[in-house]
Design an enzyme around this catalytic site. Structure first.
Site, PDB file in Angstrom:
ATOM      1  CB  ILE A  89       3.255  51.713  16.690  1.00  9.80           C
ATOM      2  CG1 ILE A  89       4.203  51.871  17.900  1.00  9.80           C
ATOM      3  CG2 ILE A  89       2.579  53.048  16.392  1.00  9.80           C
ATOM      4  CD1 ILE A  89       5.301  52.897  17.717  1.00  9.80           C
ATOM      5  CG  HIS A  95       0.325  45.850  11.392  1.00 13.61           C
ATOM      6  ND1 HIS A  95       0.050  47.088  10.874  1.00 13.61           N
ATOM      7  CD2 HIS A  95       1.086  46.053  12.493  1.00 13.61           C
ATOM      8  CE1 HIS A  95       0.634  48.018  11.623  1.00 13.61           C
ATOM      9  NE2 HIS A  95       1.266  47.418  12.612  1.00 13.61           N
ATOM     10  NE  ARG A 134       0.765  54.572  27.728  1.00 15.74           N
ATOM     11  CZ  ARG A 134       0.386  55.798  27.342  1.00 15.74           C
ATOM     12  NH1 ARG A 134       1.142  56.524  26.534  1.00 15.74           N
ATOM     13  NH2 ARG A 134      -0.764  56.304  27.775  1.00 15.74           N
TER      14      ARG A 134
END
Ligand code: DLZ
Length: 163
Positions: A89, A95, A134
């Protein structure tokens, strides 16, 4: 017919009882990756893969998925395919792009190097809400899709072998 929106048309071949399949699950964003794992395992079991033919392992984060897939294929030469499940995420720093790129490239590389299906069941989302949608929500479950793609690839692989 399931009304939930999946990204692909999921058709699952039959005759899956002899396949041995590894499932590597990232612990990062664990509630999401647990839902991906449940979707993948349920799909494989319902498709006739015996529980004893599923080899499930955890890794700390998605970055470790490719090396764990390679470790498993090295450790057990009966494994026919590996499904990698993770959830990355977007945060405040960069990152996301490094982990997502390394994970995707690494998973592709393991599949090519070992010549077996290695599936990319990794969500790469901007928000936790997108990930939830999802992993069993309004946009289906990427774990289910990865398991279905895995079985499709295993049957394609089988057809490639000379009789
Ligand atoms: C470090 C990190 C961060 C910040 N975010 C995620 C993420 O959103 N999803 C994920 O799967 N892993 C994350 N990680 C952990 C890395 O994948 C990896 O486990 C560590 O950098 C240790 O190599």
């Amino acid at each position: 017919m399931d009304k939930k929106k999946n990204l692909s048309d999921i058709s699952i071949p039959t005759n899956n009882a002899n396949f041995k399949i590894g499932i590597i699950v990232s612990k990062w964003n664990e509630s999401v990756t647990n839902a991906l794992k449940e979707g993948a395992v349920q799909t494989l079991l319902e498709s006739g893969v015996p529980q004893n033919n599923l080899f499930v392992y955890d890794v700390p984060g998605s970055f470790e998925l490719p090396s764990a897939a390679a470790m498993l294929l090295d450790a057990n030469d009966e494994i026919n395919a590996v499904i990698c499940l993770g959830c990355i995420i977007q945060g405040e720093t960069r990152h996301f792009e490094f982990i997502a790129q390394a994970t995707a490239n690494g998973i592709a590389k393991v599949g090519i190097e070992y010549g077996v299906p290695v599936l990319f069941g990794v969500l790469t989302c901007d928000t936790a809400e997108q990930a939830e949608a999802r992993s069993g929500g309004t946009h289906g479950n990427k774990g289910v899709e990865a398991a279905a793609s895995c079985l499709q690839m295993l049957h394609t692989h089988k057809k490639m072998h000379r009789k």
